[in-house]
Write a protein that holds these residues in place. Structure first.
Motif, PDB file in Angstrom:
ATOM      1  N   CYS A  56      62.523  36.922  47.151  1.00 25.37           N
ATOM      2  CA  CYS A  56      62.398  38.349  46.933  1.00 25.37           C
ATOM      3  C   CYS A  56      61.400  38.577  45.805  1.00 25.37           C
ATOM      4  O   CYS A  56      61.486  37.909  44.761  1.00 25.37           O
ATOM      5  CB  CYS A  56      63.759  38.942  46.587  1.00 25.37           C
ATOM      6  N   PRO A  98      57.849  43.102  50.063  1.00 28.54           N
ATOM      7  CA  PRO A  98      58.955  42.855  49.140  1.00 28.54           C
ATOM      8  C   PRO A  98      59.439  41.407  49.136  1.00 28.54           C
ATOM      9  O   PRO A  98      60.223  41.011  48.281  1.00 28.54           O
ATOM     10  CB  PRO A  98      60.055  43.782  49.662  1.00 28.54           C
ATOM     11  N   GLU A  99      58.936  40.625  50.086  1.00 23.75           N
ATOM     12  CA  GLU A  99      59.463  39.271  50.258  1.00 23.75           C
ATOM     13  C   GLU A  99      58.364  38.355  50.781  1.00 23.75           C
ATOM     14  O   GLU A  99      57.496  38.770  51.542  1.00 23.75           O
ATOM     15  CB  GLU A  99      60.619  39.337  51.261  1.00 23.75           C
ATOM     16  N   THR A 141      60.654  41.775  44.540  1.00 25.61           N
ATOM     17  CA  THR A 141      60.844  43.074  43.886  1.00 25.61           C
ATOM     18  C   THR A 141      61.782  42.976  42.712  1.00 25.61           C
ATOM     19  O   THR A 141      62.477  42.008  42.538  1.00 25.61           O
ATOM     20  CB  THR A 141      61.399  44.109  44.882  1.00 25.61           C
ATOM     21  N   HIS A 188      57.296  41.284  55.543  1.00 29.84           N
ATOM     22  CA  HIS A 188      57.127  40.180  54.589  1.00 29.84           C
ATOM     23  C   HIS A 188      55.773  39.507  54.787  1.00 29.84           C
ATOM     24  O   HIS A 188      55.061  39.809  55.745  1.00 29.84           O
ATOM     25  CB  HIS A 188      58.266  39.152  54.729  1.00 29.84           C
ATOM     26  N   SER A 239      63.142  32.014  51.675  1.00 29.03           N
ATOM     27  CA  SER A 239      62.498  33.269  51.288  1.00 29.03           C
ATOM     28  C   SER A 239      62.649  33.489  49.788  1.00 29.03           C
ATOM     29  O   SER A 239      63.520  32.905  49.139  1.00 29.03           O
ATOM     30  CB  SER A 239      63.083  34.451  52.067  1.00 29.03           C
TER      31      SER A 239
END
Length: 158
Positions: free
Chosen positions: A156, A115-116, A158, A80, A154
């Motif tokens: 995401c 992705p994060e 994606t 990340h 967090s």
């Protein structure tokens, strides 16, 4: 005394350089100082060595009218991108610089194929938690770390 906000017509974001250390340090101090009474301690971003962080290539600045107006610290991790700090000069509140830095951070995470994106904030900074939730961050935990009560979040990508 009248405060005139800087012209925001042409803000740009770039990697910080050694010559930015003083401006970055001042902006962070000015942006976080008001949290000291609430937290009953100095916010961790105020304790960072920005010469070291800039040399490591993790600090970005937003400039307008040839002056640094805000900063973001982005630390790459294996899975990340950590948005470790974001601060805007208080005289620039309401200019959208904070939003531009957040959009930049997410774009940078995507560019790096992360992705994060993750961040943390102090538990007493509830307005920040609400802001991050509004733009898609989800709380992932709360714990004491490095002497601070932190809320971890967090998003995401994606």
């Amino acid at each position: 005394m009248m405060i005139v906000k800087p012209d925001v017509a042409e803000p740009s974001i770039r990697p910080a350089i050694a010559a930015d250390v003083a401006a970055v340090t001042r902006i962070v101090a000015d942006a976080y100082r008001h949290y000291i009474p609430r937290m009953r301690q100095t916010p961790s971003p105020m304790l960072d060595d920005y010469a070291e962080r800039i040399a490591a290539g993790v600090v970005w600045v937003i400039e307008a009218r040839d002056a640094v107006r805000g900063i973001v610290v982005l630390v790459p991790k294996p899975d990340h991108l950590l948005l470790e700090n974001i601060a805007v000069d208080p005289i620039c509140r309401g200019t959208g610089f904070g939003r531009l830095l957040l959009v930049f951070a997410e774009a940078e995470a995507i560019r790096r194929r992360c992705p994060e994106i993750r961040l943390y904030t102090h538990a007493t900074m509830t307005e920040n938690q609400r802001l991050y939730a509004r733009i898609g961050y989800q709380e992932t935990g709360r714990r004491s770390e490095a002497g601070y009560d932190r809320v971890f979040m967090s998003k995401c990508l994606t």
